[in-house]
Design a protein around this motif. Structure first.
Motif, PDB file in Angstrom:
ATOM      1  N   VAL A 291       0.864  -1.181   0.000  1.00  0.00           N
ATOM      2  CA  VAL A 291       0.000   0.000   0.000  1.00  0.00           C
ATOM      3  C   VAL A 291       0.898   1.228   0.000  1.00  0.00           C
ATOM      4  N   LYS A 292       0.905   1.964  -1.085  1.00  0.00           N
ATOM      5  CA  LYS A 292       1.868   3.050  -1.270  1.00  0.00           C
ATOM      6  C   LYS A 292       1.748   4.115  -0.188  1.00  0.00           C
ATOM      7  N   ARG A 293       0.535   4.460   0.200  1.00  0.00           N
ATOM      8  CA  ARG A 293       0.346   5.534   1.181  1.00  0.00           C
ATOM      9  C   ARG A 293       0.891   5.132   2.548  1.00  0.00           C
ATOM     10  N   PHE A 294       0.805   3.862   2.892  1.00  0.00           N
ATOM     11  CA  PHE A 294       1.259   3.398   4.200  1.00  0.00           C
ATOM     12  C   PHE A 294       2.764   3.159   4.224  1.00  0.00           C
ATOM     13  N   GLY A 295       3.300   2.742   3.080  1.00  0.00           N
ATOM     14  CA  GLY A 295       4.731   2.477   3.009  1.00  0.00           C
ATOM     15  C   GLY A 295       5.000   1.084   2.468  1.00  0.00           C
ATOM     16  N   ARG A 296       6.005   0.995   1.613  1.00  0.00           N
ATOM     17  CA  ARG A 296       6.305  -0.279   0.942  1.00  0.00           C
ATOM     18  C   ARG A 296       6.648  -1.384   1.938  1.00  0.00           C
ATOM     19  N   ARG A 297       7.453  -1.088   2.926  1.00  0.00           N
ATOM     20  CA  ARG A 297       7.892  -2.109   3.889  1.00  0.00           C
ATOM     21  C   ARG A 297       6.958  -2.201   5.085  1.00  0.00           C
ATOM     22  N   LYS A 298       6.402  -1.078   5.518  1.00  0.00           N
ATOM     23  CA  LYS A 298       5.457  -1.109   6.636  1.00  0.00           C
ATOM     24  C   LYS A 298       4.190  -1.878   6.280  1.00  0.00           C
ATOM     25  N   SER A 299       3.858  -1.936   4.996  1.00  0.00           N
ATOM     26  CA  SER A 299       2.665  -2.674   4.568  1.00  0.00           C
ATOM     27  C   SER A 299       2.740  -4.141   4.968  1.00  0.00           C
ATOM     28  N   TRP A 300       3.966  -4.665   5.083  1.00  0.00           N
ATOM     29  CA  TRP A 300       4.160  -6.066   5.498  1.00  0.00           C
ATOM     30  C   TRP A 300       4.668  -6.154   6.935  1.00  0.00           C
ATOM     31  N   LEU A 301       5.532  -5.256   7.324  1.00  0.00           N
ATOM     32  CA  LEU A 301       6.133  -5.313   8.660  1.00  0.00           C
ATOM     33  C   LEU A 301       5.076  -5.202   9.755  1.00  0.00           C
ATOM     34  N   VAL A 302       4.214  -4.227   9.650  1.00  0.00           N
ATOM     35  CA  VAL A 302       3.230  -3.970  10.707  1.00  0.00           C
ATOM     36  C   VAL A 302       2.259  -5.139  10.870  1.00  0.00           C
ATOM     37  N   PRO A 303       1.596  -5.622   9.802  1.00  0.00           N
ATOM     38  CA  PRO A 303       0.699  -6.773   9.985  1.00  0.00           C
ATOM     39  C   PRO A 303       1.417  -8.017  10.513  1.00  0.00           C
ATOM     40  N   CYS A 304       2.635  -8.275  10.009  1.00  0.00           N
ATOM     41  CA  CYS A 304       3.376  -9.466  10.446  1.00  0.00           C
ATOM     42  C   CYS A 304       3.701  -9.407  11.930  1.00  0.00           C
ATOM     43  N   GLN A 305       4.157  -8.245  12.400  1.00  0.00           N
ATOM     44  CA  GLN A 305       4.510  -8.152  13.815  1.00  0.00           C
ATOM     45  C   GLN A 305       3.275  -8.184  14.706  1.00  0.00           C
ATOM     46  N   TYR A 306       2.165  -7.623  14.252  1.00  0.00           N
ATOM     47  CA  TYR A 306       0.915  -7.747  15.013  1.00  0.00           C
ATOM     48  C   TYR A 306       0.492  -9.224  15.111  1.00  0.00           C
ATOM     49  N   LEU A 307       0.629  -9.939  14.005  1.00  0.00           N
ATOM     50  CA  LEU A 307       0.257 -11.354  14.004  1.00  0.00           C
ATOM     51  C   LEU A 307       1.194 -12.188  14.875  1.00  0.00           C
ATOM     52  N   ILE A 308       2.500 -11.841  14.873  1.00  0.00           N
ATOM     53  CA  ILE A 308       3.434 -12.540  15.758  1.00  0.00           C
ATOM     54  C   ILE A 308       3.010 -12.345  17.213  1.00  0.00           C
ATOM     55  N   GLY A 309       2.674 -11.091  17.579  1.00  0.00           N
ATOM     56  CA  GLY A 309       2.201 -10.824  18.935  1.00  0.00           C
ATOM     57  C   GLY A 309       0.937 -11.592  19.258  1.00  0.00           C
ATOM     58  N   ALA A 310      -0.007 -11.635  18.306  1.00  0.00           N
ATOM     59  CA  ALA A 310      -1.253 -12.371  18.523  1.00  0.00           C
ATOM     60  C   ALA A 310      -1.000 -13.871  18.677  1.00  0.00           C
TER      61      ALA A 310
END
Length: 528
Positions: free
Chosen positions: A95-114
């Motif tokens: 998602v360009k507005r959110f960021g190329r790397r944050k688009s994957w980093l943020v969901p992945c780390q939230y899922l790791i925490g979950a």
């Protein structure tokens, strides 16, 4: 411990592309200190699940898991060896507005925490113990997903490092990778095993002994789950991805130029079709069978023999400085035109010290008789393991140097990651098979209280084992599959070296153009 070197390949490509522009530039971390700390922290978080996954087999072994169950759980290690399969998607879809790397980093780390929160509620029950069988299939599936998310986070962080840091500072990314993953692995594996052990805590950390350690696995998972959730929220809200700054003073941030999904997978297919790559793949996928018995089973055998698991985990500590220094030392001998000469020369020495490790495991019950583990035994383990690591790193650095030498610079990142995937996969499949075969090759028979063998009463199945116990007997090992495997692996390694040495020399003698994939495609297009 195995640290990931995907970032190094990208740096190689970056330097190749910009050598005329930046070869006189010096690093200047002004303005990048915060970015370096963020990268370091992200890599530490990445190392936590890797360390936890390495700790689970120790816990399973203490709860009576079979070696077939250990083999089943070893599939949880596989995602880091397979991440090339989805890396192009992570690089190209965002998602360009959110960021190329944050688009994957943020969901992945939230899922790791979950995932960690979910595991903290039920993991003790699934690990078994006190007569309850561990639920290994479920544990494998959950920790596989945890490792899959960590591998995906690794792809995102590796890519983000190139644009988060200024071009002259991008070399710090590999330092953050190595130091961060090592620290995270240490916390997830060594620190957890030590704090979970009541013996270690009562001996070194408490004045009043207790029947439990200072930390349980659910508590450890719960704590790091919230660390992931809080840290990810802060990154999502406050850390923005850099926009490339075009300056001529060497201080600009690097713009990424990546292949799209179709181009990436086409390049991979083209590499697989190349004859030199096929030969190299055969070498990488078979060489680690030689060391699989030592790498996958020896530590579990030592635990079976009575060596405390927390002491084994702590043996890694004095080796960590060696792991940091060794690649720097060995690289002096692998920078020439024939780095695989070092690789070949290291194999016989590694076979010798793998054999010594098997001998130590064999004599361990005699050396720790009475339940006390003498100091000289730990010294013997550390010395043998340290020397073994020297030759392991000789092979690692040599093969990485060879990968860098042969990789097509036009697609250096993809090429290097592909070859690293083959190398990692060669170790994973061999370890899984070796673990599974331990029980298959082990012969047990039922013995009475006076140690006489009962006629025609074996312990090859769970039912036979239960019948033996019900009759007042005990299953005794007649032939241990681990030692059979150790002998077979040693013989295999000697034969492998005699047969494959000529192919390694053949690959080293090939001109660099034989390894090009992009130029080869262009030449083929011109001819057609």
């Amino acid at each position: 411990m195995s640290l990931r070197r995907r970032q190094n390949s990208k740096e190689t490509l970056l330097v190749t592309d910009e050598k005329n522009e930046s070869h006189h530039e010096k690093t200047d971390i002004r303005g990048d200190k915060g970015n370096i700390l963020i990268l370091l922290f992200l890599y530490i978080l990445q190392g936590i699940p890797l360390g936890l996954i390495a700790a689970v087999p120790m816990l399973l072994q203490n709860r009576g898991a079979s070696y077939k169950q250990q083999a089943e759980f070893s599939f949880a290690y596989w995602p880091f060896s397979l991440k090339l399969l989805w890396a192009p998607i992570v690089d190209a879809v965002y998602v360009k507005r959110f960021g190329r790397r944050k688009s994957w980093l943020v969901p992945c780390q939230y899922l790791i925490g979950a995932f960690m929160l979910f595991l903290s509620w039920q993991v003790d029950r699934w690990l078994g113990g006190d007569g309850v069988e561990p639920n290994v299939p479920l544990l494998t599936a959950l920790f596989f997903m945890l490792n899959f998310l960590a591998a995906t986070q690794d792809i995102a962080v590796d890519g983000w490092a190139l644009t988060m840091l200024k071009r002259v500072n991008v070399g710090y990314a590999s330092t953050c990778n190595s130091v961060g993953q090592t620290a995270g692995y240490f916390l997830g594996y060594v620190a957890f095993i030590a704090l979970e052990s009541k013996e270690f805590c009562n001996t070194y950390l408490r004045t009043v002994p207790k029947d439990v350690g200072m930390v349980t696995l659910p508590e450890f998972l719960w704590f790091w789950a919230w660390c992931f959730l809080v840290a990810t929220t802060l990154v999502a809200l406050f850390k923005k991805e850099n926009i490339a700054k075009h300056k001529d003073d060497g201080s600009r941030y690097t713009e990424e130029h990546e292949l799209n999904i179709y181009e990436s997978y086409k390049i991979l297919l083209d590499m697989v079709r190349m004859r030199p790559v096929q030969i190299l793949a055969g070498i990488l996928l078979t060489v680690k069978v030689t060391f699989a018995a030592c790498d996958a089973v020896t530590s579990l055998k030592l635990i079976d023999a009575g060596v405390p698991k927390e002491k084994l985990a702590l043996l890694v500590v004095p080796i960590i400085p060696l792991q940091i220094v060794l690649p720097l030392v060995v690289s002096r001998y692998t920078n020439g035109p024939r780095p695989m000469d070092v690789y070949v020369k290291a194999i016989p020495y590694r076979i010798v010290f793998a054999s010594i490790a098997s001998l130590i495991a064999y004599f361990t019950p005699h050396m720790i008789a009475g339940g006390e583990v003498p100091i000289y035994y730990y010294v013997l383990l550390v010395v043998n393991y340290g020397i073994y690591q020297i030759f392991l790193y000789c092979m690692f650095v040599a093969v990485m140097a060879f990968f860098a030498k042969i990789s097509d610079p036009a697609v250096g990142g993809t090429y290097m990651t592909f070859l690293n995937t083959l190398s990692n996969l060669g170790g994973n499949w061999a370890n899984t098979v070796i673990l599974w075969l331990v029980d298959v090759l082990t012969w047990k028979e039922c013995a009475h209280v006076d140690d006489t063998l009962a006629e025609k009463n074996h312990c090859l199945t769970k039912k036979q084992t239960q019948e033996c116990t019900a009759a007042g007997g005990e299953c005794k090992i007649v032939f241990d599959g681990y030692y059979i495997e150790s002998i077979v692996c040693i013989i295999y390694g000697i034969v492998w070296l005699l047969l494959v040495r000529k192919w390694i020399n053949y690959l080293q003698n090939l001109p660099n153009k034989a390894w090009l994939v992009v130029h080869a495609n262009k030449d083929a297009a011109k001819k057609s």
